[in-house]
Design an enzyme around this catalytic site. Structure first.
Site, short mmCIF file in Angstrom:
data_model
loop_
_atom_site.label_atom_id
_atom_site.label_comp_id
_atom_site.label_asym_id
_atom_site.label_seq_id
_atom_site.Cartn_x
_atom_site.Cartn_y
_atom_site.Cartn_z
N CYS A 394 40.90 14.32 1.40
CA CYS A 394 42.67 14.17 1.16
C CYS A 394 43.30 13.84 2.17
CB CYS A 394 43.13 15.68 0.96
SG CYS A 394 42.26 16.76 -0.24
N1 LIG Z 1 44.19 15.69 -2.51
C1 LIG Z 1 44.32 17.47 -1.87
N2 LIG Z 1 42.72 18.02 -2.80
N3 LIG Z 1 45.43 17.45 -1.22
C2 LIG Z 1 45.40 18.63 -0.60
C3 LIG Z 1 47.17 19.48 0.27
C4 LIG Z 1 46.83 20.20 0.36
C5 LIG Z 1 48.54 19.96 0.91
N4 LIG Z 1 48.84 21.73 1.58
C6 LIG Z 1 49.23 20.59 -0.80
O1 LIG Z 1 49.18 22.27 -0.50
O2 LIG Z 1 49.57 19.91 -1.45
#
Ligand SMILES: NC(=[NH2+])NCCC[C@H](N)C(=O)O
Length: 404
Positions: A394
């Site tokens: 991510c």
């Molecule tokens: N590609 C991912 N899994 N990204 C995680 C993003 C986390 C971020 N706090 C959200 O909720 O958007």
């Protein structure tokens, strides 16, 4: 730089990252949920962890690491672009009339910081004493912060056929995609090489899609999560653009349960080599419905595509697209540890080359299982980075990898 990627694991050559900054210090126990954090991180430690991550990538791959803040400063010297982004950033607070005022007082670097870290009324008043901010209280945001920017994976996606610019689902992340799109469409290093697949021109309010939901299965196939964050209409448009472009022949829509720890497809599995996939064991059972898009015909410049509901599991899709597939379960399938490590993105490792991954040190059962299989695991510290509920994949936006 040819902005197309035909695998998830070819040796990394260039990547875009964002070092967490002041925007993280904006999080409080009261706004953290809205801003999609599980806790209030300690910024100094978080930056150290992130620097460790960045240095590790440079040392082990020699890849070029672009930094968001630097790219922003480079493109924001274009006043028209800065005006556009600044105005948009001021919309939420109803303070768009301050756009030129702010631009006149802040340097380009300060504007870049304002756009990511946000600005509060009292901070602005220090710079511009006779400011009229109407009803806004001193501690209110004139520009809201973007603390999720260190998850560079999500505001766009690079596929074998070109770039998808995201349309972010959650209110607290919406400006991130416009920022990235402004950079890639204007920066001299990139702009000539962007084949934009999404949003489709003329769409004012495009249906949502986020980069974490896009996974390149092979040179010819892409999987997109139909998830909490990505809408099926967006998948349809992306599939159409991808299939019309011609490199990709199959686009799978993978239905995910709408749960926080399944928020994107890459929270469920990542591809580590030509035939090796790391996955959260529960996901293979939970994901039971997929659809397949293929090209029907292109006639008189009109693209016609076909959608078939397959009603098969994620496992079946992976087996079909990845020959001699080997599946490794997080925590080696131990349900308790797999559940714990899934919460901290155990399946979300970042492949920097075939069977070579960067993983959070806290996911030790998964790391051990990976090593037992001969995968090289490079660990990064993860006490603070993990509080935003995202892992190493991510946090990275790969721009170039060795071709497979
Ligand atoms: N590609 C991912 N899994 N990204 C995680 C993003 C986390 C971020 N706090 C959200 O909720 O958007």
């Amino acid at each position: 730089m040819n902005l197309r990627l035909n695998s998830e694991f070819g040796t990394l050559k260039a990547v875009l990252m964002h070092r967490p900054g002041k925007e993280i210090d904006r999080l409080t126990p009261y706004n953290k949920e809205y801003l999609l954090f599980e806790d209030v991180p300690y910024l100094d430690a978080m930056q150290k962890e992130h620097d460790f991550f960045t240095d590790l990538i440079k040392q082990t791959t020699g890849a070029q690491v672009f930094r968001l803040h630097e790219l922003m400063i480079q493109v924001l010297s274009d006043e028209k672009l800065l005006f556009q982004l600044m105005r948009q950033a001021l919309t939420k607070s109803g303070m768009t009339h301050l756009t030129e005022h702010i631009m006149g007082r802040l340097s380009t670097a300060e504007c870049a910081t304002a756009l990511t870290a946000g600005v509060k009324v009292h901070e602005l008043k220090r710079k511009i004493p006779n400011l009229s901010t109407g009803e806004l209280m001193d501690y209110a945001f004139v520009i809201p912060p973007s603390p999720n920017l260190y998850f560079q994976r999500d505001p766009m996606a690079v596929t074998p056929g070109g770039i998808i610019f995201s349309s972010m689902k959650m209110d607290g992340r919406q400006r991130e995609a416009d920022l990235l799109r402004s950079i890639f469409e204007n920066h001299p290093d990139f702009k000539e090489n962007v084949n934009k697949l999404y949003p489709v021109n003329g769409h004012d309010n495009p249906p949502s899609i986020e980069g974490g939901d896009v996974i390149v299965l092979s040179k010819k196939a892409v999987a997109i999560g139909n998830s909490e964050r990505t809408d099926e209409k967006a998948i349809y448009h992306v599939a159409k653009a991808l299939l019309a472009e011609g490199t990709v022949e199959r686009v799978y829509e993978v239905h995910l349960p709408q749960k926080r720890n399944y928020m994107h497809l890459d929270t469920v599995f990542t591809i580590l080599d030509e035939n090796l996939v790391l996955t959260y064991p529960d996901a293979l059972n939970a994901v039971l419905q997929t659809s397949l898009y293929t090209l029907k015909e292109i006639k008189d410049d009109k693209v016609h595509i076909k959608r078939e509901v397959l009603n098969v599991s994620l496992l079946t899709v992976l087996e079909k697209e990845i020959p001699y597939l080997e599946i490794l379960h997080t925590a080696d399938g131990n349900p308790d540890y797999a559940m714990r490590e899934q919460w901290f993105d155990g399946a979300n490792v970042f492949a920097i080359g075939p069977r070579r991954v960067i993983s959070y040190n806290r996911n030790k059962h998964t790391n051990r299982a990976l090593r037992n299989l001969g995968v090289e695991v490079l660990e990064i510290p993860s006490s603070e980075l993990s509080r935003g509920l995202g892992g190493p994949r991510c946090m990275t936006m790969p721009l170039s990898r060795a071709k497979i």
